[in-house]
Design a protein around this motif. Structure first.
Motif: not given
Length: 167
Positions: A21-42
């Motif tokens: 489990d990881a709470g996103l509250s641990e990133y409070r006060g930071k600028v975030l870039l949230i990305v859905n990633v894939a290993s085999k995409c162009g």
């Protein structure tokens, strides 16, 4: 438990790549870039390369990239979490956090992604269209921008700088 009425992304709990489990509250006060990633995409090579550049440049200035593997687009993230981590960290040298594989669309979409899409819909509806859709989140946990998969991470740099400089 986070409801659809959540005020910020800090209300969400997710699983890290190891299933913890990881709470996103641990990133409070930071600028975030949230990305859905894939290993085999162009788009994989260029995106990981540029995300790494941004991360290296801003990680000590209050910036974090949160990567969520997803296999909903062309089956381009077929591996299990261990394989995904190996590819992301070894081949693409990612140092930013990689989380548990999620779905970003449909009934099984992760609550975080339902929230992100509710905050910033796409041009053609809310659905995520492909790998490497990016959401920029300010220091208060508010989703401020959504970028298309084809938007180069380096083109987002000015927006990141502006958010890091704002109080």
């Amino acid at each position: 438990m986070a409801q659809e009425t959540s005020k910020s992304i800090y209300d969400f709990n997710v699983k890290d790549i190891r299933g913890n489990d990881a709470g996103l509250s641990e990133y409070r006060g930071k600028v975030l870039l949230i990305v859905n990633v894939a290993s085999k995409c162009g788009l994989t090579n260029s995106n990981y390369k540029e995300l790494n550049v941004l991360y290296e440049k801003y990680k000590n200035k209050g910036f974090e990239i949160l990567a969520f593997p997803c296999n909903q687009f062309g089956g381009q993230e077929p591996g299990n979490n261990e394989e995904i981590q190996e590819v992301a960290c070894s081949r693409f040298k990612a140092e930013f956090p990689i989380f548990d594989k999620v779905e970003v669309n449909g009934k099984e979409a992760a609550p975080l992604y339902k929230f992100l899409k509710s905050q910033k819909g796409g041009i053609f509806g809310d659905a995520i269209k492909w790998n490497f859709t990016k959401f920029l989140v300010d220091k208060a946990g508010k989703v401020v921008e959504r970028y298309a998969p084809t938007t180069s991470p380096l083109k987002i740099e000015k927006d990141i700088q502006n958010l890091l400089e704002s109080s």
